[in-house]
Design an enzyme around this catalytic site. Structure first.
Site, PDB file in Angstrom:
ATOM      1  N   LYS A  62       8.189 -66.009 -16.191  1.00  0.00           N
ATOM      2  CA  LYS A  62       7.188 -66.532 -17.123  1.00  0.00           C
ATOM      3  C   LYS A  62       7.138 -65.685 -18.394  1.00  0.00           C
ATOM      4  O   LYS A  62       7.099 -66.224 -19.512  1.00  0.00           O
ATOM      5  CB  LYS A  62       5.810 -66.544 -16.458  1.00  0.00           C
ATOM      6  CG  LYS A  62       5.710 -67.484 -15.266  1.00  0.00           C
ATOM      7  CD  LYS A  62       4.388 -67.281 -14.525  1.00  0.00           C
ATOM      8  CE  LYS A  62       4.372 -68.071 -13.221  1.00  0.00           C
ATOM      9  NZ  LYS A  62       3.143 -67.854 -12.436  1.00  0.00           N
ATOM     10  N   GLN A 106      -1.964 -65.342 -10.481  1.00  0.00           N
ATOM     11  CA  GLN A 106      -0.810 -65.509  -9.601  1.00  0.00           C
ATOM     12  C   GLN A 106      -1.262 -65.483  -8.140  1.00  0.00           C
ATOM     13  O   GLN A 106      -1.877 -64.528  -7.683  1.00  0.00           O
ATOM     14  CB  GLN A 106       0.199 -64.380  -9.847  1.00  0.00           C
ATOM     15  CG  GLN A 106       1.495 -64.535  -9.073  1.00  0.00           C
ATOM     16  CD  GLN A 106       2.354 -65.662  -9.605  1.00  0.00           C
ATOM     17  OE1 GLN A 106       2.414 -65.899 -10.803  1.00  0.00           O
ATOM     18  NE2 GLN A 106       3.020 -66.370  -8.710  1.00  0.00           N
ATOM     19  N   ASP A 131      -2.802 -73.467 -15.672  1.00  0.00           N
ATOM     20  CA  ASP A 131      -2.238 -74.085 -14.474  1.00  0.00           C
ATOM     21  C   ASP A 131      -3.071 -75.264 -13.980  1.00  0.00           C
ATOM     22  O   ASP A 131      -2.669 -75.966 -13.053  1.00  0.00           O
ATOM     23  CB  ASP A 131      -2.106 -73.049 -13.341  1.00  0.00           C
ATOM     24  CG  ASP A 131      -0.719 -72.429 -13.294  1.00  0.00           C
ATOM     25  OD1 ASP A 131       0.187 -72.949 -13.975  1.00  0.00           O
ATOM     26  OD2 ASP A 131      -0.528 -71.438 -12.571  1.00  0.00           O
TER      27      ASP A 131
END
Length: 328
Positions: A62, A106, A131
């Site tokens: 990322k 995460q 997200d």
């Protein structure tokens, strides 16, 4: 699609090609904004608790993608001993920081304490939840409020790939195999609001093959090696395989072989278009830049990270993205 039958080879959509175009377009978008706003620098922060090796790989990919496109990528690494209160405090700090435009928590968390991942995720500002995993963004997606929500990366990327196949879900029979909150459930919602007639199958669905056979578009995210066989698929269907199932294989450079959720050998004889990660012969080292999840992760993280810099300029208007997002 009925003219496409066994014996004809599938058109394989290569995710790397699509991903390259997405990254190029996004880099150009940022450069255009910087013409008028030279100091503009979008920032995406990835928050990690602990040090899971797989998470380290994913985060590295990322951050690298951010750098390639012109985004500041920050990896905030917290120790395994981090408490829920400490984690949420850090998230609130990032929420309030005008220099941070997107945040990813995460998961799974690698902690020695008891942290409720759902509560920690919902601590994210919906306006920075790139997200799309907070209850607010998920709820807005479920009710079709697409202009005011962010969506999880994998389903968004699948929509890009379906479009790349030249297929409009409108009026099509669609089958989604899997119901996870990250892939299956939001995939259902996106296809539904694209006017597809959507059936969601899961581990309790009897006669899976029957439902798949009715579908013009099949998206599989079940996490089970070659669950979907070629003879289950309607001739001419578009198939998107989101499965990643590694198995030890000493003959491979990375020591593993990756299998999809769709049996490639059988499916390629009947599908019109397909994305099969087992066919791409990926290694773990390059996995995150080739699979469907990262294709769209690059799309969503970067666009939304730019979008959230609304304090600097009217990015939704500039990029023609989610014009109602400022109401979040």
């Amino acid at each position: 699609s009925g003219h496409y039958g066994r014996g004809a080879m599938a058109k394989v959509i290569k995710g790397t090609t699509v991903a390259k175009k997405v990254r190029t377009d996004l880099r150009h978008d940022i450069e255009k904004i910087q013409v008028d706003k030279p100091d503009f620098k979008p920032c995406l922060t990835v928050v990690q608790v602990g040090s899971r090796p797989d998470s380290n790989v994913y985060i590295g990919a990322k951050i690298k993608a951010c750098q390639e496109i012109g985004i500041k990528g920050v990896h905030l690494k917290l120790p395994p001993s981090t408490t829920q209160e400490e984690l949420i405090s850090e998230i609130h700090r990032l929420n309030e920081d005008p220099g941070v435009h997107g945040i990813i928590l995460q998961v799974p968390l690698d902690c020695t304490t008891n942290i409720d991942e759902t509560e920690a995720t919902n601590a994210l500002s919906p306006a920075k939840d790139v997200d799309g995993l907070t209850d607010i963004n998920a709820g807005r997606l479920a009710r079709g409020d697409l202009k005011r929500c962010f969506t999880p990366c994998t389903p968004s990327g699948c929509m890009v790939l379906i479009n790349e196949a030249g297929v409009d879900p409108k009026g099509k029979n669609v089958c989604v195999v899997g119901r996870s909150k990250i892939v299956g459930a939001p995939m259902h919602d996106l296809l539904l609001w694209a006017h597809g007639t959507v059936t969601t199958c899961h581990s309790r669905t009897p006669d899976l093959g029957y439902h798949i056979k009715q579908a013009d578009i099949v998206v599989v995210a079940a996490g089970k090696k070659e669950l979907v066989k070629g003879d289950m698929i309607k001739p001419g269907a578009v198939v998107i395989d989101c499965g990643i199932n590694p198995e030890p294989d000493s003959t491979k450079k990375a020591g593993v072989k990756l299998w999809g959720d769709v049996e490639y050998a059988g499916a390629k004889e009947v599908v019109l278009s397909g994305v099969f990660k087992s066919y791409l012969k990926l290694s773990l080292r390059i996995l995150r830049t080739h699979n469907i999840e990262i294709i769209c992760l690059r799309t969503r993280d970067v666009k939304i990270t730019c979008l959230q810099s609304r304090h600097l300029c009217r990015l939704p208007d500039t990029l023609h993205l989610f014009p109602g997002v400022s109401d979040l």
